[in-house]
Design a protein around this motif. Structure first.
Motif, PDB file in Angstrom:
ATOM      1  N   LEU A   1     -68.971  22.378 -49.049  1.00 34.37           N
ATOM      2  CA  LEU A   1     -69.246  20.957 -49.289  1.00 34.37           C
ATOM      3  C   LEU A   1     -68.494  20.365 -50.473  1.00 34.37           C
ATOM      4  CD1 LEU A   1     -73.031  20.757 -48.425  1.00 34.37           C
ATOM      5  CD2 LEU A   1     -71.106  19.880 -47.095  1.00 34.37           C
ATOM      6  N   LYS A   2     -68.316  21.107 -51.557  1.00 32.27           N
ATOM      7  CA  LYS A   2     -67.585  20.554 -52.704  1.00 32.27           C
ATOM      8  C   LYS A   2     -66.137  20.265 -52.327  1.00 32.27           C
ATOM      9  CE  LYS A   2     -70.463  22.296 -56.397  1.00 32.27           C
ATOM     10  NZ  LYS A   2     -70.612  23.171 -57.547  1.00 32.27           N
ATOM     11  N   GLN A   3     -65.555  21.148 -51.548  1.00 30.92           N
ATOM     12  CA  GLN A   3     -64.180  20.955 -51.085  1.00 30.92           C
ATOM     13  C   GLN A   3     -64.102  19.727 -50.167  1.00 30.92           C
ATOM     14  OE1 GLN A   3     -62.785  24.417 -48.985  1.00 30.92           O
ATOM     15  NE2 GLN A   3     -60.663  23.760 -48.996  1.00 30.92           N
ATOM     16  N   PHE A   4     -65.061  19.597 -49.251  1.00 33.69           N
ATOM     17  CA  PHE A   4     -65.101  18.449 -48.344  1.00 33.69           C
ATOM     18  C   PHE A   4     -65.299  17.150 -49.132  1.00 33.69           C
ATOM     19  CE2 PHE A   4     -67.578  15.873 -45.114  1.00 33.69           C
ATOM     20  CZ  PHE A   4     -66.463  15.510 -44.375  1.00 33.69           C
ATOM     21  N   ARG A   5     -66.233  17.175 -50.078  1.00 30.80           N
ATOM     22  CA  ARG A   5     -66.486  15.981 -50.892  1.00 30.80           C
ATOM     23  C   ARG A   5     -65.224  15.581 -51.665  1.00 30.80           C
ATOM     24  NH1 ARG A   5     -71.000  16.213 -55.478  1.00 30.80           N
ATOM     25  NH2 ARG A   5     -69.483  17.693 -56.261  1.00 30.80           N
ATOM     26  N   GLY A   6     -64.483  16.565 -52.167  1.00 26.53           N
ATOM     27  CA  GLY A   6     -63.249  16.275 -52.884  1.00 26.53           C
ATOM     28  C   GLY A   6     -62.250  15.498 -52.026  1.00 26.53           C
ATOM     29  N   VAL A   7     -62.131  15.888 -50.763  1.00 30.97           N
ATOM     30  CA  VAL A   7     -61.232  15.177 -49.845  1.00 30.97           C
ATOM     31  C   VAL A   7     -61.722  13.754 -49.624  1.00 30.97           C
ATOM     32  CG1 VAL A   7     -60.302  15.109 -47.484  1.00 30.97           C
ATOM     33  CG2 VAL A   7     -60.486  17.305 -48.689  1.00 30.97           C
ATOM     34  N   ILE A   8     -63.022  13.591 -49.437  1.00 28.51           N
ATOM     35  CA  ILE A   8     -63.582  12.257 -49.185  1.00 28.51           C
ATOM     36  C   ILE A   8     -63.445  11.373 -50.427  1.00 28.51           C
ATOM     37  CG2 ILE A   8     -65.627  10.963 -48.457  1.00 28.51           C
ATOM     38  CD1 ILE A   8     -64.332  12.809 -46.287  1.00 28.51           C
ATOM     39  N   ILE A   9     -63.658  11.924 -51.607  1.00 26.93           N
ATOM     40  CA  ILE A   9     -63.474  11.156 -52.848  1.00 26.93           C
ATOM     41  C   ILE A   9     -62.026  10.706 -52.984  1.00 26.93           C
ATOM     42  CG2 ILE A   9     -63.424  11.360 -55.374  1.00 26.93           C
ATOM     43  CD1 ILE A   9     -66.003  13.084 -55.112  1.00 26.93           C
ATOM     44  N   LYS A  10     -61.096  11.613 -52.705  1.00 25.46           N
ATOM     45  CA  LYS A  10     -59.671  11.270 -52.777  1.00 25.46           C
ATOM     46  C   LYS A  10     -59.346  10.150 -51.784  1.00 25.46           C
ATOM     47  CE  LYS A  10     -56.695  14.665 -53.111  1.00 25.46           C
ATOM     48  NZ  LYS A  10     -55.748  15.745 -52.770  1.00 25.46           N
ATOM     49  N   ALA A  11     -59.863  10.273 -50.570  1.00 22.71           N
ATOM     50  CA  ALA A  11     -59.621   9.242 -49.555  1.00 22.71           C
ATOM     51  C   ALA A  11     -60.230   7.909 -49.983  1.00 22.71           C
ATOM     52  CB  ALA A  11     -60.195   9.682 -48.214  1.00 22.71           C
ATOM     53  N   ASN A  12     -61.420   7.962 -50.556  1.00 23.19           N
ATOM     54  CA  ASN A  12     -62.080   6.714 -50.938  1.00 23.19           C
ATOM     55  C   ASN A  12     -61.364   6.024 -52.093  1.00 23.19           C
ATOM     56  OD1 ASN A  12     -64.189   4.849 -50.368  1.00 23.19           O
ATOM     57  ND2 ASN A  12     -65.112   5.445 -52.302  1.00 23.19           N
ATOM     58  N   SER A  13     -60.675   6.778 -52.922  1.00 20.95           N
ATOM     59  CA  SER A  13     -59.910   6.138 -53.999  1.00 20.95           C
ATOM     60  C   SER A  13     -58.796   5.276 -53.406  1.00 20.95           C
ATOM     61  CB  SER A  13     -59.339   7.179 -54.960  1.00 20.95           C
ATOM     62  OG  SER A  13     -58.331   7.941 -54.339  1.00 20.95           O
ATOM     63  N   HIS A  14     -58.391   5.607 -52.206  1.00 19.32           N
ATOM     64  CA  HIS A  14     -57.353   4.838 -51.506  1.00 19.32           C
ATOM     65  C   HIS A  14     -57.965   3.704 -50.676  1.00 19.32           C
ATOM     66  CE1 HIS A  14     -54.485   3.939 -48.293  1.00 19.32           C
ATOM     67  NE2 HIS A  14     -53.544   4.346 -49.106  1.00 19.32           N
ATOM     68  N   TYR A  15     -59.040   4.000 -49.937  1.00 12.65           N
ATOM     69  CA  TYR A  15     -59.603   3.034 -48.987  1.00 12.65           C
ATOM     70  C   TYR A  15     -60.703   2.141 -49.568  1.00 12.65           C
ATOM     71  CZ  TYR A  15     -57.080   5.788 -45.570  1.00 12.65           C
ATOM     72  OH  TYR A  15     -56.091   6.429 -44.875  1.00 12.65           O
ATOM     73  N   GLN A  16     -61.386   2.576 -50.622  1.00 10.36           N
ATOM     74  CA  GLN A  16     -62.489   1.810 -51.217  1.00 10.36           C
ATOM     75  C   GLN A  16     -63.472   1.335 -50.145  1.00 10.36           C
ATOM     76  OE1 GLN A  16     -62.950   1.306 -54.677  1.00 10.36           O
ATOM     77  NE2 GLN A  16     -61.422   2.921 -54.644  1.00 10.36           N
ATOM     78  N   SER A  17     -64.008   2.288 -49.401  1.00  7.21           N
ATOM     79  CA  SER A  17     -64.887   1.991 -48.274  1.00  7.21           C
ATOM     80  C   SER A  17     -66.350   2.251 -48.607  1.00  7.21           C
ATOM     81  CB  SER A  17     -64.466   2.881 -47.085  1.00  7.21           C
ATOM     82  OG  SER A  17     -65.496   2.990 -46.147  1.00  7.21           O
ATOM     83  N   GLN A  18     -67.209   1.330 -48.239  1.00  8.60           N
ATOM     84  CA  GLN A  18     -68.649   1.524 -48.412  1.00  8.60           C
ATOM     85  C   GLN A  18     -69.122   2.698 -47.558  1.00  8.60           C
ATOM     86  OE1 GLN A  18     -70.579   0.174 -50.677  1.00  8.60           O
ATOM     87  NE2 GLN A  18     -72.365   1.290 -49.985  1.00  8.60           N
TER      88      GLN A  18
END
Length: 118
Positions: free
Chosen positions: A77-94
């Motif tokens: 999960l920490k690895q998965f969350r890291g990918v999602i955090i990185k993606a959200n820094s680009h997309y800024q999605s709710q």
């Protein structure tokens, strides 16, 4: 619009097939298919490095089963969350913010995350 659903499994049953679509049971958050498609395209290598299971804990896999059910174990999960955090820094999605919160809750409680693909 097609959606992917992500929820927390309170108690994983080791040889149970999680093949039924039950987003309410797992209090899932929804993420649009368009966003997941972009995420997979942009972060494919990082996602494919995440150890998961497909429908049952006896079927190891990597990444997300786009059209099926993926079980993401606590150790991934920490690895998965890291990918999602990185993606959200680009997309800024709710949607991604809610997913990050859900993943964090699963991490804090040592729970599996379930993903229902389209």
């Amino acid at each position: 619009m097609a959606k992917h659903e992500f929820g927390i499994i309170d108690s994983i049953e080791k040889n149970r097939w999680y093949s039924e679509y039950e987003p309410v049971k797992y209090n899932c958050v929804s993420v649009s298919d368009d966003l997941i498609e972009e995420l997979i395209t942009k972060y494919i290598e990082e996602l494919m490095a995440i150890k998961t299971y497909f429908q049952v804990t006896t079927q190891p896999g990597t990444g997300l089963d786009y059209c099926g059910v993926t079980l993401i174990p606590p150790e991934s999960l920490k690895q998965f969350r890291g990918v999602i955090i990185k993606a959200n820094s680009h997309y800024q999605s709710q949607e991604l913010k809610l997913l990050i919160e859900n993943i964090s809750n699963a991490i804090n409680n040592n729970k599996y995350l379930i993903h229902f693909g389209i």
